[in-house]
Design an enzyme around this catalytic site. Structure first.
Site, PDB file in Angstrom:
ATOM      1  N   GLU A 256      25.488  27.644  22.069  1.00  0.00           N
ATOM      2  CA  GLU A 256      27.002  27.792  22.221  1.00  0.00           C
ATOM      3  C   GLU A 256      27.396  27.409  23.650  1.00  0.00           C
ATOM      4  OE1 GLU A 256      29.107  29.185  19.921  1.00  0.00           O
ATOM      5  OE2 GLU A 256      27.653  30.344  18.522  1.00  0.00           O
ATOM      6  N   CYS A 290      34.750  29.844  28.070  1.00  0.00           N
ATOM      7  CA  CYS A 290      34.188  28.526  27.136  1.00  0.00           C
ATOM      8  C   CYS A 290      35.210  28.012  26.261  1.00  0.00           C
ATOM      9  CB  CYS A 290      33.015  28.742  26.291  1.00  0.00           C
ATOM     10  SG  CYS A 290      33.441  30.261  25.343  1.00  0.00           S
TER      11      CYS A 290
HETATM   12  P1  NAD Z   1      24.036  27.647  32.427  1.00  0.00           P
HETATM   13  O1  NAD Z   1      23.796  26.766  31.662  1.00  0.00           O
HETATM   14  O2  NAD Z   1      24.155  27.137  34.035  1.00  0.00           O
HETATM   15  O3  NAD Z   1      23.532  29.130  32.487  1.00  0.00           O
HETATM   16  C1  NAD Z   1      23.573  29.900  31.111  1.00  0.00           C
HETATM   17  C2  NAD Z   1      22.243  30.635  31.143  1.00  0.00           C
HETATM   18  O4  NAD Z   1      21.110  29.988  30.981  1.00  0.00           O
HETATM   19  C3  NAD Z   1      21.902  31.535  32.541  1.00  0.00           C
HETATM   20  O5  NAD Z   1      21.422  32.739  32.303  1.00  0.00           O
HETATM   21  C4  NAD Z   1      20.870  30.676  33.238  1.00  0.00           C
HETATM   22  O6  NAD Z   1      20.196  31.341  34.043  1.00  0.00           O
HETATM   23  C5  NAD Z   1      20.221  30.125  31.964  1.00  0.00           C
HETATM   24  N1  NAD Z   1      19.216  29.125  32.315  1.00  0.00           N
HETATM   25  C6  NAD Z   1      19.547  28.005  33.025  1.00  0.00           C
HETATM   26  N2  NAD Z   1      18.490  27.127  32.960  1.00  0.00           N
HETATM   27  C7  NAD Z   1      17.688  27.322  32.102  1.00  0.00           C
HETATM   28  C8  NAD Z   1      16.726  26.921  31.313  1.00  0.00           C
HETATM   29  N3  NAD Z   1      16.191  25.566  31.642  1.00  0.00           N
HETATM   30  N4  NAD Z   1      16.094  27.407  30.086  1.00  0.00           N
HETATM   31  C9  NAD Z   1      16.711  28.548  29.721  1.00  0.00           C
HETATM   32  N5  NAD Z   1      17.595  29.187  30.544  1.00  0.00           N
HETATM   33  C10 NAD Z   1      18.095  28.542  31.426  1.00  0.00           C
HETATM   34  O7  NAD Z   1      25.658  28.137  32.220  1.00  0.00           O
HETATM   35  P2  NAD Z   1      26.696  29.111  33.008  1.00  0.00           P
HETATM   36  O8  NAD Z   1      27.120  28.107  34.194  1.00  0.00           O
HETATM   37  O9  NAD Z   1      26.070  30.159  33.343  1.00  0.00           O
HETATM   38  O10 NAD Z   1      27.867  28.986  32.070  1.00  0.00           O
HETATM   39  C11 NAD Z   1      28.995  28.295  32.013  1.00  0.00           C
HETATM   40  C12 NAD Z   1      28.852  27.380  31.054  1.00  0.00           C
HETATM   41  O11 NAD Z   1      28.582  28.258  29.727  1.00  0.00           O
HETATM   42  C13 NAD Z   1      30.232  26.583  30.501  1.00  0.00           C
HETATM   43  O12 NAD Z   1      30.070  25.186  30.294  1.00  0.00           O
HETATM   44  C14 NAD Z   1      30.783  27.390  29.145  1.00  0.00           C
HETATM   45  O13 NAD Z   1      31.659  26.435  28.677  1.00  0.00           O
HETATM   46  C15 NAD Z   1      29.705  27.785  28.666  1.00  0.00           C
HETATM   47  N6  NAD Z   1      29.844  28.795  27.661  1.00  0.00           N
HETATM   48  C16 NAD Z   1      29.905  28.609  26.481  1.00  0.00           C
HETATM   49  C17 NAD Z   1      30.316  29.696  25.567  1.00  0.00           C
HETATM   50  C18 NAD Z   1      30.225  29.368  24.119  1.00  0.00           C
HETATM   51  O14 NAD Z   1      30.522  30.341  23.437  1.00  0.00           O
HETATM   52  N7  NAD Z   1      30.449  28.209  23.560  1.00  0.00           N
HETATM   53  C19 NAD Z   1      30.583  30.953  26.186  1.00  0.00           C
HETATM   54  C20 NAD Z   1      30.696  31.075  27.540  1.00  0.00           C
HETATM   55  C21 NAD Z   1      29.959  30.097  28.564  1.00  0.00           C
END
Ligand code: NAD
Length: 519
Positions: A256, A290
């Site tokens: 997502e 998001c």
């Molecule tokens: P992010 O991708 O930086 O982090 C998300 C999660 O992934 C965090 O818990 C982070 O610690 C973890 N992570 C980081 N590197 C990783 C790796 N290599 N392997 C596994 N996990 C890892 O995103 P963010 O800044 O926390 O959130 C914002 C983004 O999320 C925006 O782009 C937003 O649109 C998206 N988002 C999407 C939805 C949806 O349902 N489509 C919902 C909420 C947020």
């Protein structure tokens, strides 16, 4: 800056919550409270070997959980629903304090979490019931499909909607009979742990749903490796890495990811009414959502009236950090978010965009506050034209007709959510079929689809893979098993001579099935 100034003013203590994390490292990360910049707490961090231990315990706990059956799981999830609602004030305090959102937007999370718990409690048995499917040759064969839980589900969540996004994955995973290892983002861990407590007290075994925290590349990778299926919510670049890693291990994944969500205003709206509705879709949780709207395409016939009503409404939003329902918008969640939003707005203004509302940080309110911002004249050279800002910044563009609006809405690598405002819901429904997005909201920004827990939610194109919510959100977590049997009424051909005799009959069966239009 003293460590727990904020927590002391709340009824909730954070220490006991973080003791529920699976961690042995002794390392911690400092988490800042966005409303004030104070240190909120020191979050204990996990290691890859903590994840492996948590995964083994959750797998073991899942055996009894699965054997306990749907009726037991239903009762536990319904009890958790009630506990979430009973504890809502504490949950709202924690959500607001940890993320900087308003009480109303925190309430959306608790509402959604309880809604999801009730939905899967009630629906899981029916969706996962063993059932008959059509056999190749009726009468002489019978076919049934049953579902087996995958085993261990890895859940990786972001900081922006820590409670609701977690429960939208964790609840169906549990309802299907799985264990869960969840990696919380540092900034969302308290909200997750507080809501998890409701489920544990309702009867979910503590080991069945483990929560870990720590660096994405160590702890996140360990979750992907340990699980049989991964639910990732976060940015498109990180989601791509998670998807690659899961694919290498042949683990399934739902991703997502980000969006650059458009809102179309048709020429038949009442402009002031449409403006009032559109504002919420752009600035909920300061646009750190998001499915939040970042692009508005308005028909020239209503553009002037809509734009001035929209900008006026945005300028009058009440912004602040009150832990009650008195504000309309809150704070950005972190210094990194403030930096990103400021960079997008400054870049747009430097390249010629016009600011109709907002456009400035508000250090007088708190360290990460930024005004809800409306831009016009945004062009493709500007960073905010095509890239997700993930903040309170929306660009308005005038279009000549609905065909131009649809083309512009679809001209993006993303396809998460879209919105159409129209005086005719029938016209908007027809237009929705032309939008390349996983959800389209009519006369709402995102809440109509986001709250519809019976309907799938997810993204097309670079906004993701797979769907959460609805039957689709549950079927992710099971393996389908087909059991087919010969009834013995007539044996299938085994020898050449039998084939010669029965082949004409089998051809006849195919023709008859086509003749009666049976699938
Ligand atoms: P992010 O991708 O930086 O982090 C998300 C999660 O992934 C965090 O818990 C982070 O610690 C973890 N992570 C980081 N590197 C990783 C790796 N290599 N392997 C596994 N996990 C890892 O995103 P963010 O800044 O926390 O959130 C914002 C983004 O999320 C925006 O782009 C937003 O649109 C998206 N988002 C999407 C939805 C949806 O349902 N489509 C919902 C909420 C947020």
């Amino acid at each position: 800056m003293s460590e727990t100034t904020i927590s002391r003013s709340l009824s909730v203590e954070f220490g006991p919550l973080t003791s529920d994390l699976t961690t042995t490292t002794g390392a911690t990360a400092t988490v800042i409270a966005p409303f004030t910049g104070e240190v909120l707490h020191e979050l204990p961090l996990s290691s890859a070997s903590d994840v492996a231990d948590a995964a083994a315990s959750a797998r073991a706990a899942a055996v009894a959980w699965r054997a306990a059956g749907h009726a037991h799981r239903r009762a536990v999830l319904l009890k958790a629903h009630d506990l979430l609602l009973e504890r809502r004030d504490d949950l709202l305090d924690i959500l607001q304090t940890e993320t900087g959102k308003t009480r109303g937007q925190a309430f959306e999370e608790v509402f959604q979490g309880a809604n999801v718990a009730r939905y899967y409690a009630v629906k899981a048995r029916g969706i996962l019931a063993r059932h008959r499917r059509r056999a190749t040759i009726p009468v002489i064969m019978q076919t049934r499909v049953s579902y087996k839980p995958k085993g261990l589900i890895g859940v990786i969540t972001p900081w922006n909607y820590p409670l609701s996004l977690s429960l939208m994955d964790v609840v169906p995973a549990l309802a299907a009979g799985n264990g869960v290892v969840q990696k919380a983002d540092n900034q969302g861990a308290l909200s997750i742990l507080a809501s998890r407590r409701a489920f544990i007290e309702a009867g979910v075994p503590a080991a069945l749903w483990a929560v870990v925290a720590g660096p994405g590349d160590e702890v996140g990778n360990a979750v992907v490796d340990a699980a049989d299926y991964v639910c990732f919510t976060g940015s498109t670049p990180t989601g791509t890495k998670v998807g690659e890693r899961a694919a290498k291990a042949l683990h399934g994944a739902s991703l997502e990811l980000g969006g650059k969500n458009p809102l179309i205003v048709l020429d038949d709206v009442v402009p002031a009414k449409a403006a009032a509705g559109a504002v919420y879709g752009c600035f909920s949780s300061m646009g750190q959502l998001c499915v939040s709207i970042e692009r508005i395409y308005v028909d020239r016939k209503v553009a002037d009236e809509f734009t001035s009503a929209f900008a006026a409404r945005v300028s009058s939003l009440a912004q602040g950090s009150a832990l009650d329902f008195s504000t309309d918008v809150g704070s950005l969640t972190s210094a990194a978010q403030l930096e990103r939003v400021t960079a997008h707005v400054d870049d747009a203004v430097a390249k010629g965009a016009t600011v109709l509302a907002g456009g400035k940080p508000r250090p007088d309110l708190g360290p990460y506050f930024y005004e809800p911002t409306v831009l016009t004249g945004v062009t493709r050279e500007m960073a905010c034209f095509a890239n997700e800002t993930f903040g309170p910044v929306v660009a308005i563009q005038v279009v000549e007709n609905e065909a131009e609006a649809v083309a512009a809405a679809n001209a993006t690598e993303f396809g998460l959510n879209a919105s159409i405002f129209s005086g005719s819901r029938r016209r908007a429904r027809a237009l929705a079929e032309q939008i390349d997005a996983g959800s389209v909201n009519i006369n709402e920004g995102y809440r109509a689809s986001f709250g519809s827990v019976d309907a799938p939610m997810g993204g097309m194109k670079h906004s993701g893979l797979g769907r959460r919510n609805g039957p689709e959100g549950l079927l992710r977590f099971v393996e389908a098993r087909t059991v087919s049997e010969s009834t013995g009424i007539l044996a299938l051909p085994r020898t050449g001579a039998q084939w010669q005799r029965l082949a004409p009959l089998m051809l006849l069966v195919l023709r008859v099935l086509k003749g009666v239009r049976r699938g």
